[in-house]
Each structure stands twice: as C-alpha cells, then as structure tokens.
Write a protein that holds these residues in place. Structure first.
Motif, PDB file in Angstrom:
ATOM      1  N   SER A  61       0.827  -1.208   0.000  1.00 17.01           N
ATOM      2  CA  SER A  61       0.000   0.000   0.000  1.00 17.01           C
ATOM      3  C   SER A  61       0.861   1.256   0.000  1.00 17.01           C
ATOM      4  O   SER A  61       2.039   1.234   0.383  1.00 17.01           O
ATOM      5  CB  SER A  61      -0.910   0.014   1.234  1.00 17.01           C
ATOM      6  OG  SER A  61      -0.143   0.232   2.412  1.00 17.01           O
ATOM      7  N   SER A  62       0.259   2.358  -0.413  1.00 18.87           N
ATOM      8  CA  SER A  62       0.957   3.641  -0.409  1.00 18.87           C
ATOM      9  C   SER A  62       1.286   4.089   1.012  1.00 18.87           C
ATOM     10  O   SER A  62       2.305   4.752   1.239  1.00 18.87           O
ATOM     11  CB  SER A  62       0.107   4.696  -1.119  1.00 18.87           C
ATOM     12  OG  SER A  62      -1.166   4.816  -0.505  1.00 18.87           O
ATOM     13  N   SER A  63       0.476   3.724   1.984  1.00 23.90           N
ATOM     14  CA  SER A  63       0.731   4.107   3.374  1.00 23.90           C
ATOM     15  C   SER A  63       2.055   3.547   3.870  1.00 23.90           C
ATOM     16  O   SER A  63       2.837   4.243   4.536  1.00 23.90           O
ATOM     17  CB  SER A  63      -0.407   3.609   4.274  1.00 23.90           C
ATOM     18  OG  SER A  63      -1.633   4.219   3.934  1.00 23.90           O
ATOM     19  N   VAL A  66       5.201   5.048   1.502  1.00 28.86           N
ATOM     20  CA  VAL A  66       5.606   6.431   1.738  1.00 28.86           C
ATOM     21  C   VAL A  66       6.411   6.541   3.030  1.00 28.86           C
ATOM     22  O   VAL A  66       7.381   7.305   3.110  1.00 28.86           O
ATOM     23  CB  VAL A  66       4.385   7.383   1.753  1.00 28.86           C
ATOM     24  CG1 VAL A  66       3.481   7.126   2.961  1.00 28.86           C
ATOM     25  CG2 VAL A  66       4.847   8.836   1.732  1.00 28.86           C
ATOM     26  N   GLN A 154       8.733   9.003  -2.702  1.00 28.41           N
ATOM     27  CA  GLN A 154       7.995   9.540  -1.564  1.00 28.41           C
ATOM     28  C   GLN A 154       6.873  10.458  -2.033  1.00 28.41           C
ATOM     29  O   GLN A 154       5.757  10.416  -1.508  1.00 28.41           O
ATOM     30  CB  GLN A 154       8.928  10.320  -0.642  1.00 28.41           C
ATOM     31  CG  GLN A 154       8.193  10.970   0.528  1.00 28.41           C
ATOM     32  CD  GLN A 154       9.033  12.021   1.233  1.00 28.41           C
ATOM     33  OE1 GLN A 154      10.252  12.038   1.106  1.00 28.41           O
ATOM     34  NE2 GLN A 154       8.387  12.917   1.980  1.00 28.41           N
ATOM     35  N   THR A 157       4.051   8.150  -3.768  1.00 33.92           N
ATOM     36  CA  THR A 157       3.300   7.339  -2.806  1.00 33.92           C
ATOM     37  C   THR A 157       2.588   8.214  -1.774  1.00 33.92           C
ATOM     38  O   THR A 157       1.492   7.879  -1.321  1.00 33.92           O
ATOM     39  CB  THR A 157       4.228   6.346  -2.096  1.00 33.92           C
ATOM     40  OG1 THR A 157       5.322   7.065  -1.488  1.00 33.92           O
ATOM     41  CG2 THR A 157       4.786   5.328  -3.068  1.00 33.92           C
ATOM     42  N   VAL A 160      -0.599   9.472  -3.320  1.00 36.14           N
ATOM     43  CA  VAL A 160      -1.633   8.426  -3.349  1.00 36.14           C
ATOM     44  C   VAL A 160      -2.232   8.241  -1.961  1.00 36.14           C
ATOM     45  O   VAL A 160      -3.463   8.160  -1.807  1.00 36.14           O
ATOM     46  CB  VAL A 160      -1.042   7.101  -3.868  1.00 36.14           C
ATOM     47  CG1 VAL A 160      -2.072   5.979  -3.751  1.00 36.14           C
ATOM     48  CG2 VAL A 160      -0.580   7.255  -5.315  1.00 36.14           C
ATOM     49  N   ALA A 161      -1.372   8.185  -0.922  1.00 40.67           N
ATOM     50  CA  ALA A 161      -1.875   8.007   0.448  1.00 40.67           C
ATOM     51  C   ALA A 161      -2.751   9.182   0.869  1.00 40.67           C
ATOM     52  O   ALA A 161      -3.805   8.993   1.494  1.00 40.67           O
ATOM     53  CB  ALA A 161      -0.696   7.854   1.408  1.00 40.67           C
ATOM     54  N   GLU A 164      -6.106   8.929  -0.922  1.00 42.82           N
ATOM     55  CA  GLU A 164      -6.956   7.891  -0.333  1.00 42.82           C
ATOM     56  C   GLU A 164      -7.621   8.396   0.944  1.00 42.82           C
ATOM     57  O   GLU A 164      -8.804   8.135   1.185  1.00 42.82           O
ATOM     58  CB  GLU A 164      -6.120   6.642  -0.052  1.00 42.82           C
ATOM     59  CG  GLU A 164      -5.690   5.885  -1.309  1.00 42.82           C
ATOM     60  CD  GLU A 164      -4.768   4.730  -0.992  1.00 42.82           C
ATOM     61  OE1 GLU A 164      -4.298   4.645   0.172  1.00 42.82           O
ATOM     62  OE2 GLU A 164      -4.499   3.912  -1.899  1.00 42.82           O
TER      63      GLU A 164
END
Length: 232
Positions: A61-63, A66, A154, A157, A160-161, A164
């Motif tokens: 996941s992006s979480s 990142v 960074q 991602t 994206v995070a 979301e």
C-alpha cells in the motif's frame, strides 16, 4: 590459498560481515515496521468503521511505501551532502574530517589516478577522459541518484496516500503538483532532513572528545582532542 581469495560462507563472513549484518538488520527493521504499521492501520480502520486489510496488502500500500521511502531519501541526502562538504570543510579534532589546510580535490598523485595509478587500481582510475571523470565522482553520483529516486517515490506514494485519505473523508483527490507544495509533503520531508543534519553534526563534534576503542569511526583512545588524524 590466500585469505584475499577465500570463497564460501566463512570467507564471505570474514570479508563482508559489516554489509551482511546491516543487510539483515535492514530486513528485520523493515519487517518490524510492516507488522507495526499493519496493526496501526487496522486499529485506525476499526475506529473509523472501514475495512481492515491483510499484512500482504499493507506492505504493497501507499501508506507503507511512503513511510519507507521518506526515510531512505533523507539518509541518502545526508551522505551525499556529507561526502561533498567534507571535501572543503573541516572540523579540527574530529576523526570525521580532513586535517585543516588539506581541503580540496587533492592531486592525481594523492588520488592514485592516471600515471600515479597502481597496477591493481580500478581500470577507470588508470585511464583518462570521461571515464576517469565519471569514476572520480561515482560515489556522489550514485548517492544522488538514489536520493532523487527515493524522494520522487515519496512524492508519488505520499500523493496516493493523501488522496486515499481525502476520499475516505469524501473530498476530491489531490493532484501531484498540489501535493508537492502541500504541508503534508514538506512536513514529512523536512522532519527527516533536520534529523539527519543533527546526526551528522553531533557525530563530527562527539568524535573530537569521545572515543570507541577499535572503531575506525573513532580516533585512538589516547589521541589528544585537538588532533584531527593520526598523521598530525
């Protein structure tokens, strides 16, 4: 057979133990970060009343990504700046510094390049032209490339995070350009940069007065504080 040419597990450990140990520690800490991150994510998901996710889904996941790359980019920025600045800047008495008065790129003789190269010197150090020029700066080039790539990772991602999270809050996703100038991006970036500058500065100063017997990062225990290297 000489130790220099030893092969097998024993030889690999003897000659590469520092890299092996740090590689294993990296893997251990990344896994630990992923486990803790999954638990934290799912705890927040339960509080917010949204679906929880598996460990495998979290690590992709992006979480997770990142948080991972934002630390990498700051580390490579630290080393890039350190390598460059210690060419010209000194800290008297620190084992992390050149001696005062010996700043600069140094002569070909000191650097063992061209006609001063040894028979076992790297090939690109022996030749001239663009190959020697590139090889002479290859460490900073590599560090800079990794820094830029991880910094861009960074940004991607993180965007994206952030998008979301905004969509969970019923808000529009953020564009890449808007995220690059957002407080979230620069908060993540600068909090890592400042910590790296603190670590480097404190290491340079601590090495003047403090010792660790047997470590190449320390002066000999009995060396005077104001002596920069063993050659002083």
């Amino acid at each position: 057979m000489s130790r220099r040419h030893e092969t097998g597990p024993g030889g690999a450990w003897r000659h590469h133990s520092l890299t092996i140990v740090f590689g294993l520690l990296l893997l251990l800490f990344v896994v630990g970060q992923a486990v803790a991150g999954t638990a934290e994510y799912n705890e927040t998901a339960r509080t917010d009343g949204v679906q929880q996710i598996s460990f495998a889904r979290y690590v992709s996941s992006s979480s997770f990504l990142v948080d991972l790359v934002e630390n990498w980019q700051s580390e490579y920025l630290q080393f890039t700046l350190y390598i460059l600045l210690t060419i010209w800047l000194v800290q008297r008495g620190s084992s992390e510094s050149k001696k005062p008065g010996e700043t600069g790129r140094e002569s070909d003789e000191e650097q063992l390049v061209g006609r001063f190269a040894r028979p076992d010197s790297p090939r690109w150090a022996q030749v001239g032209g663009w190959r020697r020029a590139v090889y002479s700066h290859s460490l900073v080039i590599a560090m800079t490339v990794v820094f830029v790539l991880s910094w861009l990772a960074q940004a991607v991602t993180g965007r994206v995070a952030e998008s979301e999270q905004r969509m969970r809050d019923l808000l529009d996703p953020v564009s890449f350009g808007d995220y690059l100038v957002s407080p979230d991006f620069w908060s993540r970036t600068l909090q890592n940069w400042q910590s790296e500058m603190l670590a480097i500065a404190s290491m340079a100063v601590f090495a003047i007065y403090l010792r660790e017997r047997g470590s190449p990062e320390s002066k000999p225990v009995g060396m005077p504080h104001d002596v920069t290297t063993a050659d002083d």
